[in-house]
Design an enzyme around this catalytic site. Sequence first.
Site, PDB file in Angstrom:
ATOM      1  N   LYS A  57       0.760  -1.199  -0.107  1.00 12.53           N
ATOM      2  CA  LYS A  57       0.060  -0.065  -0.128  1.00 12.53           C
ATOM      3  C   LYS A  57       0.889   1.398   0.091  1.00 12.53           C
ATOM      4  O   LYS A  57       0.429   2.139  -0.679  1.00 12.53           O
ATOM      5  CB  LYS A  57      -0.810   0.076   1.124  1.00 12.53           C
ATOM      6  CG  LYS A  57      -1.823   1.156   1.407  1.00 12.53           C
ATOM      7  CD  LYS A  57      -2.674   1.181   2.474  1.00 12.53           C
ATOM      8  CE  LYS A  57      -1.943   1.395   3.979  1.00 12.53           C
ATOM      9  NZ  LYS A  57      -1.702   2.691   3.976  1.00 12.53           N
ATOM     10  N   ASP A 103      -6.318   0.615   0.898  1.00 14.50           N
ATOM     11  CA  ASP A 103      -6.488   1.109   2.407  1.00 14.50           C
ATOM     12  C   ASP A 103      -7.860   0.476   2.851  1.00 14.50           C
ATOM     13  O   ASP A 103      -8.654  -0.199   2.236  1.00 14.50           O
ATOM     14  CB  ASP A 103      -6.085   2.379   2.655  1.00 14.50           C
ATOM     15  CG  ASP A 103      -7.148   3.667   1.747  1.00 14.50           C
ATOM     16  OD1 ASP A 103      -8.170   2.921   1.094  1.00 14.50           O
ATOM     17  OD2 ASP A 103      -6.636   4.477   1.788  1.00 14.50           O
TER      18      ASP A 103
END
Length: 202
Positions: A127, A145
């Site tokens: 991420k 996320d």
Amino acid sequence: MLRDLVKNVKLRARVLERADEFNLNRIAGEDVWFRELLLCILTANSSFIGAYQALQTIIGDVLYLDEERISRALQHSGYRFYRLKAKYIFNAVRYYGKIRATIFPIAEKDQLEAREHLLELKGIGMKEASHFLRNVGYFDLAIIDRHILNFISYYINLPNSLTKRKYIYLESVLRSISKSFNIEVGLLDLFIWYEETKMIVK
């Protein structure tokens, strides 16, 4: 829900304006790339606003601070994981002056390969690496996320844990969704983030 957001002319214009800012970062110097890297390290498991505020307390002096002083500065800012992130940031300082020179030529050819190189840095996962590359102007990677996971749960059953293999699978799903809306997958999270926060920063 997302279809309405993407069709919102004013919102789409704001997202594209933010994309232009990211593109400017792409041609910026090492200081901008290093700042974005630290921001992504701080954003992991923390709110963007909290991470941004924490970054402001160290960015002017971070190249000259030891790990303990970075930790104290983060703690003073109210940042939660100050010891762990101080360790990651102190490690990242060793790469100052090399980040853009190393990542830029790779990302220009292959964003997936550029992400793999970033994963070698402590404190950078899938991420965070995707977030960093998006913030310096590369939009073909998904930033998965909690906001994105909440959104995608309407379409598929989510895995219990987000391994690298599962991240890549979810990224392919998001890439298909983004193509159907004629937007790049790296910008998809801005629409979803706006729906939840009414802000476009990140």
